[in-house]
Scaffold this motif. Structure first.
Motif, PDB file in Angstrom:
ATOM      1  N   ALA A  95       0.905  -1.276   0.149  1.00 16.23           N
ATOM      2  CA  ALA A  95      -0.300  -0.188  -0.097  1.00 16.23           C
ATOM      3  C   ALA A  95       1.094   1.154  -0.064  1.00 16.23           C
ATOM      4  O   ALA A  95       1.877   0.921   0.846  1.00 16.23           O
ATOM      5  N   ALA A  96       0.095   2.372  -0.671  1.00 22.86           N
ATOM      6  CA  ALA A  96       0.624   3.501  -0.622  1.00 22.86           C
ATOM      7  C   ALA A  96      -0.088   4.377  -0.479  1.00 22.86           C
ATOM      8  O   ALA A  96      -1.490   5.096  -0.544  1.00 22.86           O
ATOM      9  N   ARG A  97       0.277   5.605   0.820  1.00 24.27           N
ATOM     10  CA  ARG A  97      -0.148   6.833   1.469  1.00 24.27           C
ATOM     11  C   ARG A  97       0.159   7.964   0.587  1.00 24.27           C
ATOM     12  O   ARG A  97       1.466   7.891   0.755  1.00 24.27           O
ATOM     13  N   THR A  98      -0.658   9.126   0.075  1.00 21.45           N
ATOM     14  CA  THR A  98       0.175   9.807  -0.783  1.00 21.45           C
ATOM     15  C   THR A  98       0.004  11.224   0.709  1.00 21.45           C
ATOM     16  O   THR A  98      -0.072  11.908   0.410  1.00 21.45           O
ATOM     17  N   SER A  99       1.200  11.305   0.968  1.00 19.29           N
ATOM     18  CA  SER A  99       2.535  11.747   2.127  1.00 19.29           C
ATOM     19  C   SER A  99       3.402  10.717   2.713  1.00 19.29           C
ATOM     20  O   SER A  99       3.650   9.556   2.210  1.00 19.29           O
ATOM     21  N   ARG A 100       4.785  11.555   2.919  1.00 15.77           N
ATOM     22  CA  ARG A 100       5.612  11.135   2.715  1.00 15.77           C
ATOM     23  C   ARG A 100       5.864  10.248   3.829  1.00 15.77           C
ATOM     24  O   ARG A 100       6.510   9.738   4.442  1.00 15.77           O
ATOM     25  N   SER A 101       4.520  11.496   4.920  1.00 15.35           N
ATOM     26  CA  SER A 101       5.236  10.093   6.785  1.00 15.35           C
ATOM     27  C   SER A 101       3.711   9.593   6.462  1.00 15.35           C
ATOM     28  O   SER A 101       2.293   9.847   6.187  1.00 15.35           O
ATOM     29  N   CYS A 102       4.087   8.516   7.519  1.00  9.21           N
ATOM     30  CA  CYS A 102       2.899   7.574   7.572  1.00  9.21           C
ATOM     31  C   CYS A 102       1.867   8.123   8.848  1.00  9.21           C
ATOM     32  O   CYS A 102       0.439   7.626   8.808  1.00  9.21           O
ATOM     33  N   GLY A 103       2.764   8.479   8.759  1.00  9.71           N
ATOM     34  CA  GLY A 103       1.351   9.261  10.837  1.00  9.71           C
ATOM     35  C   GLY A 103       0.536   7.499  11.061  1.00  9.71           C
ATOM     36  O   GLY A 103       1.608   6.827  11.794  1.00  9.71           O
ATOM     37  N   ASP A 104      -0.615   7.466  11.041  1.00  6.73           N
ATOM     38  CA  ASP A 104      -1.234   6.089  11.810  1.00  6.73           C
ATOM     39  C   ASP A 104      -2.020   5.628  10.712  1.00  6.73           C
ATOM     40  O   ASP A 104      -2.718   4.917  11.285  1.00  6.73           O
ATOM     41  N   VAL A 105      -1.474   5.236   9.848  1.00  4.47           N
ATOM     42  CA  VAL A 105      -1.959   4.956   8.531  1.00  4.47           C
ATOM     43  C   VAL A 105      -1.570   3.520   9.498  1.00  4.47           C
ATOM     44  O   VAL A 105      -2.743   2.414   8.648  1.00  4.47           O
ATOM     45  N   LEU A 106      -1.203   2.684  10.251  1.00  2.63           N
ATOM     46  CA  LEU A 106      -0.710   1.253  10.139  1.00  2.63           C
ATOM     47  C   LEU A 106      -1.906   0.666  10.943  1.00  2.63           C
ATOM     48  O   LEU A 106      -2.685  -0.207  10.802  1.00  2.63           O
ATOM     49  N   THR A 107      -3.067   1.707  11.559  1.00  3.92           N
ATOM     50  CA  THR A 107      -3.769   1.468  11.595  1.00  3.92           C
ATOM     51  C   THR A 107      -5.355   2.398  11.670  1.00  3.92           C
ATOM     52  O   THR A 107      -6.418   1.924  12.033  1.00  3.92           O
ATOM     53  N   ASP A 108      -5.054   2.566  10.083  1.00  5.44           N
ATOM     54  CA  ASP A 108      -6.266   3.084  10.161  1.00  5.44           C
ATOM     55  C   ASP A 108      -6.373   2.962   7.988  1.00  5.44           C
ATOM     56  O   ASP A 108      -5.413   3.911   7.626  1.00  5.44           O
ATOM     57  N   PRO A 109      -6.648   1.757   8.003  1.00  3.64           N
ATOM     58  CA  PRO A 109      -6.282   1.515   6.296  1.00  3.64           C
ATOM     59  C   PRO A 109      -6.837   2.182   5.184  1.00  3.64           C
ATOM     60  O   PRO A 109      -6.474   2.590   3.989  1.00  3.64           O
ATOM     61  N   GLY A 110      -8.151   2.916   5.957  1.00  2.00           N
ATOM     62  CA  GLY A 110      -9.031   4.320   4.759  1.00  2.00           C
ATOM     63  C   GLY A 110      -7.634   5.448   4.599  1.00  2.00           C
ATOM     64  O   GLY A 110      -8.481   5.632   3.902  1.00  2.00           O
TER      65      GLY A 110
END
Length: 125
Positions: A95-110
């Motif tokens: 997966a890729a989040r459209t941000s350089r920082s991941c933030g809380d994507v680990l717990t928020d697949p949305g």
């Protein structure tokens, strides 16, 4: 636009190892991650790595056993999985989040912007 293609899944016995790969095309300087999912269950975050390749984050269930890494030159994301357990089985998604920082994507697949098609991992005892 980002296109992600996973490979490296398969069947392995308990205690074995696998390395998943994710070939990325398009803009690659995003937060990247691995998720997994089993039928009837929610997709769960496994590991993330931000665009600096320095900050990584892991689910508690895989800490010390899995390692996420990224080869910028090859535009490939990896997940090295060691000491595999039956509960590690599932379909693994890059997966890729459209941000350089991941933030809380680990717990928020949305918050994921792009998904690969998935690769199956089966760990048997």
């Amino acid at each position: 636009e980002v296109h992600l293609v996973e490979s490296g899944g398969g069947s392995v016995q308990v205690g074995g190892s696998l390395r998943l790969s994710c070939a990325a095309s398009g803009y690659i300087y995003y937060c990247m991650a691995w998720f997994r999912q089993n039928p009837g269950k929610e997709r769960e975050g496994v590991a993330t790595i931000d665009s600096s390749l320095i900050d990584t984050n892991y689910a508690d269930s895989v800490k010390g056993r899995f390692t996420i890494s990224k080869d910028i030159a090859k535009t490939t994301l990896y997940l090295q999985m060691n000491s595999l357990k039956p509960e590690d089985s599932g379909t693994y998604y890059c997966a890729a989040r459209t941000s350089r920082s991941c933030g809380d994507v680990l717990t928020d697949p949305g918050k994921v912007g792009y998904w690969g098609q998935g690769t199956q991992v089966t760990v048997s005892s």
